[in-house]
Structure formats: C-alpha cells, structure tokens
Design a protein around this motif. Structure first.
Motif: not given
Length: 141
Positions: A62-83
C-alpha cells in the motif's frame, strides 16, 4: 544367604507403584500440561507472527502504491508548471519582440527624418558653397 521375601517384595512393589502414581499426579501431569500450554502458546504466536507478516507486506504494498501515485502526481504538477512557465516565457518573448519592432520602426523613422534634415542642410550648404566658390573664382579671374 539371600532371602527373597515375597511380602517385602510386594511392599516394595506397592511403594514403587504409589511413588509412580504420586509422581504422575504431582510432577509429570503438571509438567506435561505446562509443556502443552507452552507449545500451544508458541503455535499461536507463530500464527500471529505470520499474520502480522502478511499485514506488513500489505502495508508495504500500500505504501509503495501511495508513493508511486505521489511521484506520478508530482511529475504531473511539475510538467504543468514547466508548460505554464514556457507559455509565460513565450508570451514575454513575444511582447519584447513587439516592443523591439516598435522601437526599430521609431528608430528608422527618426533616422529617415535625420537623413532628410541632413539632405536639406547639405542642399543649403551646397548652394552657399557654390556662391562662395563662384565669388572666389570671380575674385581670382
């Protein structure tokens, strides 16, 4: 020599049996009961440990899934900020290019006005120069 008395033998056999019965009731049964309880307790603890191990594995997954989702969300936010930053930078660059175009046009107009002014001055001074030359030439001739 050796007398074996059946009565003494029976008494000793009776004492031995009584001793065995007393040992069984006071020593062996409680000891075996304690060992059985201990074995049951150890078996329960092993079951508990295995269930806890399964729970820990589930929590880790469960922790691994949460971390994976958090990383994915962080990458999305980062990509949106860069764009967004690229878009804003593009807009600023376009604004600066427009300002430079306007400035260039103003410079060309000022340069053309200065050119016209210099041409007029040159025409004026060339006529003065012609008159001065003609007067000098007349003075020499």
């Amino acid at each position: 020599m050796l007398d074996i008395s059946p009565i003494v033998m029976l008494i000793e056999a009776g004492i031995f049996l009584v001793t065995l019965i007393l040992l069984d009731q006071w020593l062996f049964k409680p000891l075996l009961s304690f060992m059985d309880k201990r074995d049951a307790k150890l078996a329960d603890e092993l079951k508990s440990i295995s269930s806890n191990t399964n729970e820990v594995k589930q929590y880790e997954e469960e922790i691994a899934k949460i971390l994976e989702n958090a990383k994915s969300e962080a990458n999305k936010i980062k990509k949106l900020a860069i764009d967004e930053a690229k878009k804003e930078a593009g807009i600023k660059v376009e604004e600066e290019v427009k300002k430079l175009e306007v400035s260039k046009e103003e410079f060309y107009k000022a340069l053309e006005a200065k050119r016209e002014e210099l041409l007029k001055e040159l025409e004026t001074s060339s006529s003065e120069l012609k008159s001065m030359l003609s007067s000098k030439l007349k003075g020499i001739a």
